[in-house]
Scaffold this active site. Structure first.
Site, PDB file in Angstrom:
ATOM      1  N   LEU A   2       0.865  -1.186   0.000  1.00  0.00           N
ATOM      2  CA  LEU A   2       0.000   0.000   0.000  1.00  0.00           C
ATOM      3  C   LEU A   2       0.899   1.233   0.000  1.00  0.00           C
ATOM      4  O   LEU A   2       1.215   1.803   1.034  1.00  0.00           O
ATOM      5  CB  LEU A   2      -0.929  -0.011   1.215  1.00  0.00           C
ATOM      6  CG  LEU A   2      -1.961   1.103   1.308  1.00  0.00           C
ATOM      7  CD1 LEU A   2      -2.819   1.176   0.054  1.00  0.00           C
ATOM      8  CD2 LEU A   2      -2.844   0.904   2.516  1.00  0.00           C
ATOM      9  N   HIS A   3       1.346   1.627  -1.184  1.00  0.00           N
ATOM     10  CA  HIS A   3       2.269   2.756  -1.313  1.00  0.00           C
ATOM     11  C   HIS A   3       1.483   4.055  -1.523  1.00  0.00           C
ATOM     12  O   HIS A   3       0.251   4.078  -1.447  1.00  0.00           O
ATOM     13  CB  HIS A   3       3.291   2.495  -2.421  1.00  0.00           C
ATOM     14  CG  HIS A   3       2.669   2.201  -3.757  1.00  0.00           C
ATOM     15  ND1 HIS A   3       2.474   3.159  -4.707  1.00  0.00           N
ATOM     16  CD2 HIS A   3       2.187   1.047  -4.278  1.00  0.00           C
ATOM     17  CE1 HIS A   3       1.907   2.612  -5.771  1.00  0.00           C
ATOM     18  NE2 HIS A   3       1.725   1.326  -5.537  1.00  0.00           N
ATOM     19  N   ALA A   4       2.164   5.139  -1.776  1.00  0.00           N
ATOM     20  CA  ALA A   4       1.575   6.485  -1.739  1.00  0.00           C
ATOM     21  C   ALA A   4       0.389   6.698  -2.680  1.00  0.00           C
ATOM     22  O   ALA A   4      -0.633   7.241  -2.268  1.00  0.00           O
ATOM     23  CB  ALA A   4       2.656   7.533  -2.025  1.00  0.00           C
ATOM     24  N   PRO A  43      -1.862   4.546  -4.267  1.00  0.00           N
ATOM     25  CA  PRO A  43      -3.110   3.905  -3.880  1.00  0.00           C
ATOM     26  C   PRO A  43      -3.593   4.321  -2.489  1.00  0.00           C
ATOM     27  O   PRO A  43      -4.795   4.356  -2.233  1.00  0.00           O
ATOM     28  CB  PRO A  43      -2.810   2.413  -3.948  1.00  0.00           C
ATOM     29  CG  PRO A  43      -1.347   2.295  -3.952  1.00  0.00           C
ATOM     30  CD  PRO A  43      -0.805   3.565  -4.519  1.00  0.00           C
ATOM     31  N   ALA A  44      -2.670   4.657  -1.607  1.00  0.00           N
ATOM     32  CA  ALA A  44      -3.084   5.150  -0.290  1.00  0.00           C
ATOM     33  C   ALA A  44      -3.870   6.444  -0.439  1.00  0.00           C
ATOM     34  O   ALA A  44      -4.896   6.651   0.220  1.00  0.00           O
ATOM     35  CB  ALA A  44      -1.865   5.359   0.610  1.00  0.00           C
TER      36      ALA A  44
END
Length: 88
Positions: free
Chosen positions: A14-16, A18-19
């Site tokens: 869950l990187h930047a 999609p977060a």
């Protein structure tokens, strides 16, 4: 209160990007929406909170919503997870 568990399957976790999509998906709802992973719970309306969890591939996350539009909020999260190909 409603809740659903997802397993993150994206290689980068869950990187930047999609977060940010998840946070944007719930910001318009009045319900409290939380994300739980790695033994910690954060407000899903906070990008800093979400990023602080450091969620990697294979981690199970639980999303819970509580309030007048809780069902719609949880559905929005599920749509965002599928759109970003984050998990199942």
């Amino acid at each position: 209160m409603v809740e659903k568990t997802f397993t993150i399957t994206h290689e980068a976790g869950l990187h930047a990007r999609p977060a940010t999509a998840l946070v944007n998906a719930v910001n318009s709802f009045t319900s409290d929406v939380n994300l739980e992973a790695n033994g910690r719970t954060v407000n899903l309306k906070s990008i800093m909170g979400v990023m602080s969890l450091g969620i990697s591939k294979g981690v199970q996350v639980k999303v819970s919503a509580n309030g007048s539009d809780e069902e719609a909020a949880l559905e929005a999260v599920e749509r965002a997870i599928k759109a970003e190909e984050l998990g199942v």
